[in-house]
Every structure is written in structure tokens, then in C-alpha cells.
Motif scaffolding. Sequence first.
Motif, PDB file in Angstrom:
ATOM      1  N   ASP A 169      21.946  42.012  55.677  1.00 16.54           N
ATOM      2  CA  ASP A 169      23.345  41.724  55.349  1.00 16.54           C
ATOM      3  C   ASP A 169      24.236  41.803  56.582  1.00 16.54           C
ATOM      4  O   ASP A 169      25.059  40.906  56.829  1.00 16.54           O
ATOM      5  CB  ASP A 169      23.848  42.695  54.272  1.00 16.54           C
ATOM      6  N   ILE A 170      24.078  42.860  57.360  1.00 16.61           N
ATOM      7  CA  ILE A 170      24.944  43.024  58.523  1.00 16.61           C
ATOM      8  C   ILE A 170      24.631  41.981  59.592  1.00 16.61           C
ATOM      9  O   ILE A 170      25.546  41.432  60.230  1.00 16.61           O
ATOM     10  CB  ILE A 170      24.855  44.459  59.092  1.00 16.61           C
ATOM     11  N   THR A 219      23.338  38.919  59.152  1.00 17.71           N
ATOM     12  CA  THR A 219      23.824  37.618  58.687  1.00 17.71           C
ATOM     13  C   THR A 219      25.340  37.526  58.794  1.00 17.71           C
ATOM     14  O   THR A 219      25.883  36.497  59.225  1.00 17.71           O
ATOM     15  CB  THR A 219      23.389  37.372  57.233  1.00 17.71           C
ATOM     16  N   LYS A 220      26.026  38.596  58.437  1.00 20.35           N
ATOM     17  CA  LYS A 220      27.487  38.605  58.521  1.00 20.35           C
ATOM     18  C   LYS A 220      27.967  38.418  59.954  1.00 20.35           C
ATOM     19  O   LYS A 220      28.882  37.623  60.226  1.00 20.35           O
ATOM     20  CB  LYS A 220      28.023  39.929  57.955  1.00 20.35           C
ATOM     21  N   ARG A 221      27.334  39.113  60.894  1.00 10.28           N
ATOM     22  CA  ARG A 221      27.760  39.024  62.302  1.00 10.28           C
ATOM     23  C   ARG A 221      27.484  37.626  62.877  1.00 10.28           C
ATOM     24  O   ARG A 221      28.313  37.066  63.595  1.00 10.28           O
ATOM     25  CB  ARG A 221      27.042  40.088  63.133  1.00 10.28           C
ATOM     26  N   ALA A 280      27.195  34.840  61.204  1.00 11.39           N
ATOM     27  CA  ALA A 280      28.089  33.884  60.540  1.00 11.39           C
ATOM     28  C   ALA A 280      29.483  33.914  61.161  1.00 11.39           C
ATOM     29  O   ALA A 280      30.109  32.864  61.372  1.00 11.39           O
ATOM     30  CB  ALA A 280      28.169  34.198  59.049  1.00 11.39           C
ATOM     31  N   GLU A 281      29.948  35.107  61.496  1.00 18.04           N
ATOM     32  CA  GLU A 281      31.271  35.230  62.112  1.00 18.04           C
ATOM     33  C   GLU A 281      31.298  34.543  63.476  1.00 18.04           C
ATOM     34  O   GLU A 281      32.265  33.839  63.811  1.00 18.04           O
ATOM     35  CB  GLU A 281      31.634  36.706  62.261  1.00 18.04           C
ATOM     36  N   ARG A 341      31.202  30.635  62.965  1.00 16.09           N
ATOM     37  CA  ARG A 341      32.475  30.044  62.505  1.00 16.09           C
ATOM     38  C   ARG A 341      33.480  29.889  63.652  1.00 16.09           C
ATOM     39  O   ARG A 341      34.392  29.061  63.569  1.00 16.09           O
ATOM     40  CB  ARG A 341      33.088  30.913  61.411  1.00 16.09           C
ATOM     41  N   LEU A 386      25.802  28.916  54.021  1.00 14.11           N
ATOM     42  CA  LEU A 386      26.761  29.975  54.331  1.00 14.11           C
ATOM     43  C   LEU A 386      27.844  29.497  55.284  1.00 14.11           C
ATOM     44  O   LEU A 386      29.029  29.815  55.114  1.00 14.11           O
ATOM     45  CB  LEU A 386      26.027  31.170  54.936  1.00 14.11           C
ATOM     46  N   VAL A 387      27.472  28.709  56.282  1.00 17.94           N
ATOM     47  CA  VAL A 387      28.417  28.252  57.307  1.00 17.94           C
ATOM     48  C   VAL A 387      28.090  26.806  57.656  1.00 17.94           C
ATOM     49  O   VAL A 387      26.929  26.412  57.725  1.00 17.94           O
ATOM     50  CB  VAL A 387      28.315  29.119  58.588  1.00 17.94           C
ATOM     51  N   THR A 398      21.112  30.691  54.045  1.00 21.07           N
ATOM     52  CA  THR A 398      20.456  31.948  53.679  1.00 21.07           C
ATOM     53  C   THR A 398      19.615  31.713  52.426  1.00 21.07           C
ATOM     54  O   THR A 398      19.654  30.638  51.825  1.00 21.07           O
ATOM     55  CB  THR A 398      21.490  33.053  53.414  1.00 21.07           C
ATOM     56  N   ARG A 439      14.594  36.821  54.470  1.00 20.94           N
ATOM     57  CA  ARG A 439      14.399  38.273  54.530  1.00 20.94           C
ATOM     58  C   ARG A 439      12.913  38.612  54.440  1.00 20.94           C
ATOM     59  O   ARG A 439      12.124  37.869  53.867  1.00 20.94           O
ATOM     60  CB  ARG A 439      15.133  38.960  53.370  1.00 20.94           C
TER      61      ARG A 439
END
Length: 494
Positions: free
Chosen positions: A299-300, A302-304, A306-307, A310, A351-352, A374, A396
Motif C-alpha cells: 500500500d505505501i 504503490t501510494k508513493r 502513484a504520487e 501524477r 490507478l494513474v 494495480t 502483490r
Amino acid sequence: MTTLLPDTRMLIDGSRVPLDSERIIAVTSPIDGSHLAEIADASGAQIHDAITAAERAFSKWRQVSGNERAKLLNRLADLIDRDSHELALLETTDNGKLLRETSTQARFAARNYRFFAGAADKLYGHTIPLDSWDTFDYTSKEPIGVAVLITAWNSPMQLLANKLAPALAAGCTVVIKPSEIAPLTTLRLADLIAEAGFPQGVVNIVTGGVEAGIALTTDARVGRISFTGSVPTGQAIARAAAGTLVPVTLELGGKSANIIFDDADLERAVPGAVAGIFAAGGQTCIAGSRLLVHDSVADIVTKRIAEIARNIVIGDPRADETQMGPVASSLQQERILAMVSKALDDGSHLLVGGGRPDDTSLPAGSYVQPTIFTEVDPESRLAQEEVFGPVLAVTRFSDEEQAVSIANSTEFGLASGIWTSDLSRAHRVARELVAGTVWVNTYRYSAAQAPFGGVKRSGYGRERGLEALDEYLRTKNVLIDLSNSVRDPFAIKA
């Protein structure tokens, strides 16, 4: 930015060949779709002439000492360094990669020529002790003759250096064909070859499409074909070369797995994953297009990523602030977007990105958004087929065994990455991954000394490193009977 366009005529036997107005191919820039130049669409007869010139030059070139070949290679490297900015700007304009990327590749190309210059006078054979005291046996390394070098559009300078440097160091003569999509830096190299002082006919450069390719890969006078490009084209070349029994080196596609374990340093792993897929717009055979992430950090991570994706600055690759330029052609842009559409149909979660950039200030070039999917099924088309664009598939995994299984589950085997703080795990996983290159706690790291190549559908043979010389040499064995004995003529002597 002004780009100085090169002489686009082919180089055969030391002379530039005039363009035939009825056999030309237009070269356009992916940055804005503008017309750059026209190149020749070589005929079979012209390809025959180029191979003849290389064959004729080989008879003298093979006798040039390794020391002299080294001097010429070092001189060529100096000229590439001298003109590196011009070459980088030309390549960026031609294929859309960032100027700072092509600048690095120009310097790396020069490094390759210097590395193989150092090997040119060290092509040693061996003295071999046999069972018989009165027999002397040795081997020698000899150049294979005329080498055909066919390169792809994504990194013309670097890909050509991978092939041309060891071929010349080994004493081969060459016929080069760059991709018609991005041929300009290769044609510019013709001037540097002449300035460096290589004899005429040692290096020949032709351009063209299907007819030229067929003529190059079906001529029995060729000693080796080295190709970088797509799997289907590589298969066609291998089939054609089988007819003349010409050996082939193939550096083909990849669907490389970049694996982040739960103990990885995420401050390094996240930028490493970004570099693996969004650098060069994902247009590298070694792209880490499959990101395998442990459940506990997925999760962390993928979030980083993706940020970052973008906020990637898309634009003119010649501008300092740009982080991702266009893909190499409108055809490649359409192919990438079609793969995105298929991934959506297969149930992967977008996701992006996923389309063309919304920025209306961008010129009318071949731009694609950084894209992340994802929940990607390891058996899906997105996880199995090469996209060759800025599209990341995130999957994953729960343990080391599963990560290795997923990583090895494609038909490709070019490169892979491991992110972990556990030294034992790094060695275990590296041993189990079916890939020609395994990076640990880094990605997209190239070195002139390190051999590069793939397994499975990623091809065979090696470029760079001393192993690359073997692609352009053949081993001769010489056995001398030192005795004065008369042998039995009806039985083999062993």
C-alpha cells in the motif's frame, strides 16, 4: 533548440551514396511530429554492394594489429566525447528521449569503445597439453569476417556501441543498419568513423526497411548477425539466418520483474521502481514493467509511486525541467494505448494515467501519460506482454517463493531487480531468477565491463563485457605432431 542535421546518405566502401528520390523514407520527430530528414530505402543491390565492400576490406583489416585497432577505437571515442552534446541533441530530437539521458548514453558509448580498445591486443589463444608428449596443440582467436549490426530506435548510440566496439576490436568489418525510425546519430557517426581514420569499407552504414533487412540477413557471406529489437523480428532473422547457417546474436524484449521485499529500504526502492519504468518513457528492453511488492509494504509503495507518477513533468525532452518526453512515434503511442485498453478489459485496476496528457500546451507529438495498474493478474496480458512504454503493472506477493515464481512466469528473461536489506536473500533470489541480469538495490545500471543479454524469448548471446568479443571471434585449433613416427593409416590417432 537548433539541431544540426547530418548527411543522411548511406556510407558504402568509404563513399556517400546519393539518395534516389524514388526510394526514400521520411524521418519525423516524435516531439512535435515535424519532418526532420529523408533517408535511403536501400535496395537489395545496394546491400549486396555494402557486404562486398566489407568483405573486400576484411582481407586487409584482419591483418591490422590489435594495437592499431585500439588506436582507432580510442580516437573514435575521443571524437564522440568531443561531439557528445551535438550527438545527444540529435538523438533526442530523433527519438524523444530526455537530453540528459542521451547525453549520458553518448558518454557511455565512448566508454564502450575505450573498453574494447583495451581488449583489441589481448585476443589470446591457449596452449593445450595433450596426452601425447610429442604433440603440440594450441588455439587461436580469429575474427568471423563481415558482421551485420542491426539496431533499434530507442537507444541508437548505445546499442550500436554494444555491437560495433567488440566487432572492430575483434578485427571484423561491418555493415550497420539503424532503425528507420531513428537513424540520424548512426548516420552522423559515419563522419566520425572517417575522421578517426578507419580504412574505407571497414564500416558501412545502410538504411532502409524490409527489403534491406531481408538482403542483410540472407547473405551467406556474412559471418555474424547481431540484432536488437522486437521478438517477432528477431525470430524472422533467426529463421532467415538458419538458411545460410550464419550465427545470430539476439537482444530482444523483456517483461522484467522489479521485486520489493518487506525489508527493503523504501527511500531507495521507490525511486528505483520509478526509474525502472518511467525513465526513458518505459522504452527500454530492461524496463521494470512488472513491480512485485510484498503485501506488508504494497500500500505505501504503490501510494508513493502513484504520487510521483501524477507529478512527472511531461514535455519537450530537450528542456531541463522535463522528466518524461514523448514515445518514439505515433505508431508506438497507439500501440501503448491499445495495451492499456486491453488491460482494462482484463480487469486490472487503473490507478494513474492511461491516456494522452491533458496539457494543451504540449506540441502535437507522441505523448503518453505515466500509467500504473494495480491488482494485476500475473497471467494477464499486461503481465505477460511487453508494452514498451510508461505502463507499470503492480502485483502483490506474500513470500519469497511466490515472488520468484511470479517473476519467472513470463516467456522473457532479460533483467530483474531485487530490493532487500537481507544479503542472504539477495543471493538466494538472484540465483533463482531466470534472467540475464539481476540488479540488487539498484535498477537500470549499465557498465561496459558487465556482460548483458537475455534468456528465453529475450534472446541469446551477450553484449558488453569481454564475453561480447566471443560473438565476433571463432576459435581455431592447431595440432602439430612433433614425432618422427610413421602412423597406421587405417586407424584414428588419439
